[in-house]
Write a protein that holds these residues in place. Structure first.
Motif, PDB file in Angstrom:
ATOM      1  N   GLY A   1     -12.658  -2.638  -3.352  1.00  0.00           N
ATOM      2  CA  GLY A   1     -13.935  -2.382  -2.689  1.00  0.00           C
ATOM      3  C   GLY A   1     -13.967  -2.845  -1.249  1.00  0.00           C
ATOM      4  N   LEU A   2     -13.289  -3.962  -0.938  1.00  0.00           N
ATOM      5  CA  LEU A   2     -13.283  -4.457   0.431  1.00  0.00           C
ATOM      6  C   LEU A   2     -12.509  -3.550   1.379  1.00  0.00           C
ATOM      7  N   TYR A   3     -11.729  -2.630   0.844  1.00  0.00           N
ATOM      8  CA  TYR A   3     -11.008  -1.703   1.713  1.00  0.00           C
ATOM      9  C   TYR A   3     -11.934  -0.609   2.241  1.00  0.00           C
ATOM     10  N   ARG A   4     -13.115  -0.478   1.650  1.00  0.00           N
ATOM     11  CA  ARG A   4     -14.136   0.404   2.230  1.00  0.00           C
ATOM     12  C   ARG A   4     -14.774  -0.353   3.388  1.00  0.00           C
ATOM     13  N   LEU A   5     -14.748   0.229   4.551  1.00  0.00           N
ATOM     14  CA  LEU A   5     -15.186  -0.462   5.754  1.00  0.00           C
ATOM     15  C   LEU A   5     -16.629  -0.953   5.657  1.00  0.00           C
TER      16      LEU A   5
ATOM     17  N   ASN B   1      -8.554  -4.193   7.881  1.00  0.00           N
ATOM     18  CA  ASN B   1      -8.191  -3.084   7.005  1.00  0.00           C
ATOM     19  C   ASN B   1      -7.181  -2.113   7.621  1.00  0.00           C
ATOM     20  N   SER B   2      -6.821  -2.352   8.873  1.00  0.00           N
ATOM     21  CA  SER B   2      -5.780  -1.520   9.497  1.00  0.00           C
ATOM     22  C   SER B   2      -4.386  -2.081   9.230  1.00  0.00           C
ATOM     23  N   LEU B   3      -4.316  -3.239   8.600  1.00  0.00           N
ATOM     24  CA  LEU B   3      -3.036  -3.919   8.389  1.00  0.00           C
ATOM     25  C   LEU B   3      -2.495  -3.690   6.980  1.00  0.00           C
ATOM     26  N   PRO B   4      -1.184  -3.879   6.790  1.00  0.00           N
ATOM     27  CA  PRO B   4      -0.542  -3.571   5.500  1.00  0.00           C
ATOM     28  C   PRO B   4      -1.065  -4.421   4.347  1.00  0.00           C
TER      29      PRO B   4
ATOM     30  N   ASP C   1     -16.971   6.447   3.409  1.00  0.00           N
ATOM     31  CA  ASP C   1     -15.930   5.639   4.027  1.00  0.00           C
ATOM     32  C   ASP C   1     -14.754   5.397   3.073  1.00  0.00           C
ATOM     33  N   HIS C   2     -14.573   6.308   2.122  1.00  0.00           N
ATOM     34  CA  HIS C   2     -13.367   6.255   1.290  1.00  0.00           C
ATOM     35  C   HIS C   2     -12.240   6.796   2.153  1.00  0.00           C
ATOM     36  N   PRO C   3     -11.252   5.953   2.483  1.00  0.00           N
ATOM     37  CA  PRO C   3     -10.297   6.330   3.518  1.00  0.00           C
ATOM     38  C   PRO C   3      -9.127   7.203   3.081  1.00  0.00           C
ATOM     39  N   PHE C   4      -9.209   7.851   1.933  1.00  0.00           N
ATOM     40  CA  PHE C   4      -8.108   8.681   1.467  1.00  0.00           C
ATOM     41  C   PHE C   4      -8.604  10.042   1.028  1.00  0.00           C
ATOM     42  N   GLY C   5      -7.940  11.092   1.515  1.00  0.00           N
ATOM     43  CA  GLY C   5      -8.270  12.452   1.109  1.00  0.00           C
ATOM     44  C   GLY C   5      -7.735  12.732  -0.271  1.00  0.00           C
ATOM     45  N   PRO C   6      -7.973  13.910  -0.775  1.00  0.00           N
ATOM     46  CA  PRO C   6      -8.633  15.014  -0.079  1.00  0.00           C
ATOM     47  C   PRO C   6     -10.152  14.828  -0.048  1.00  0.00           C
ATOM     48  N   TYR C   7     -10.797  15.594   0.827  1.00  0.00           N
ATOM     49  CA  TYR C   7     -12.246  15.546   0.979  1.00  0.00           C
ATOM     50  C   TYR C   7     -12.818  16.947   0.809  1.00  0.00           C
TER      51      TYR C   7
ATOM     52  N   HIS D   1     -12.946   9.007   8.142  1.00  0.00           N
ATOM     53  CA  HIS D   1     -13.466   8.442   6.892  1.00  0.00           C
ATOM     54  C   HIS D   1     -13.173   6.952   6.791  1.00  0.00           C
ATOM     55  N   LYS D   2     -12.138   6.481   7.478  1.00  0.00           N
ATOM     56  CA  LYS D   2     -11.792   5.058   7.423  1.00  0.00           C
ATOM     57  C   LYS D   2     -12.578   4.243   8.445  1.00  0.00           C
ATOM     58  N   PHE D   3     -12.652   4.723   9.708  1.00  0.00           N
ATOM     59  CA  PHE D   3     -13.239   3.929  10.783  1.00  0.00           C
ATOM     60  C   PHE D   3     -14.551   4.474  11.337  1.00  0.00           C
TER      61      PHE D   3
END
Length: 184
Positions: A91-95, A130-133, A152-158, A167-169
């Motif tokens: 969940g914390l990976y959602r900005l 969240n930009s880091l590995p 803000d789910h940073p992975f497609g498809p959309y 979607h990420k930033f």
């Protein structure tokens, strides 16, 4: 454990005590995340890096490695990136989630009622971290109906014309408008 055991009665009593003073169906004061408006721009990892270095390094480390307690058995301050941090499906990976968490809790001393960082700074720090590995997770089954993904789910498809970076930033308002969603 038996329902009438001393231990079970003690746990029930404790849970009831925790809920005392809270209206049924309500939430205790200060619970949850601080609601924030989305930025009218994309969150900026470079601005976030500068803020991280001035506000966060003392607890979370120069390389996001966190800080363990003296005996090394657990973290006093968790790692924010790298192999021991939360994975890219957390969940914390959602900005928006992470920015709201930062606003109410970071740096040390911030509270729900008395945040230290501005909303804009919170978005930027979240973008940097969240930009880091971090560890990967199989997300292939997470959103069978892609139209229901958070914006803000940073992975497609959309099911919209916006790319993964937006979607990420962000900025998120154009995505909200596409779906007819109101700003939070």
């Amino acid at each position: 454990m038996d329902n009438d055991s001393r231990e079970m009665r003690a746990m029930v009593t404790y849970i009831q005590w925790l809920g005392s003073g809270v209206v049924k169906g309500g939430a205790p004061k200060g619970a949850g995340l601080v609601k924030m408006e989305t930025l009218d721009r994309a969150a900026d990892p470079l601005k976030g890096k500068a803020l991280y270095e001035s506000q966060c390094v003392v607890c979370h480390g120069q390389n996001g490695e966190g800080l363990k307690v003296a005996d090394g058995t657990e973290y006093q301050f968790p790692p924010l990136w790298g192999s021991n941090s939360y994975n890219h499906g957390a969940g914390l990976y959602r900005l928006s989630t992470f920015a709201q968490f930062i606003r109410a809790n970071m740096p040390l001393g911030a509270t729900h009622d008395n945040p230290i960082l501005s909303e804009e700074d919170s978005w930027d720090v979240a973008a940097y971290v969240n930009s880091l590995p971090r560890p990967r997770k199989d997300l292939s089954g997470d959103w069978p109906d892609i139209s229901l993904k958070p914006i803000d789910h940073p992975f497609g498809p959309y099911s919209d014309p916006f790319g993964e970076v937006q979607h990420k930033f962000g900025p998120f308002e154009p995505i909200k408008k596409f779906y007819g969603r109101k700003s939070k």
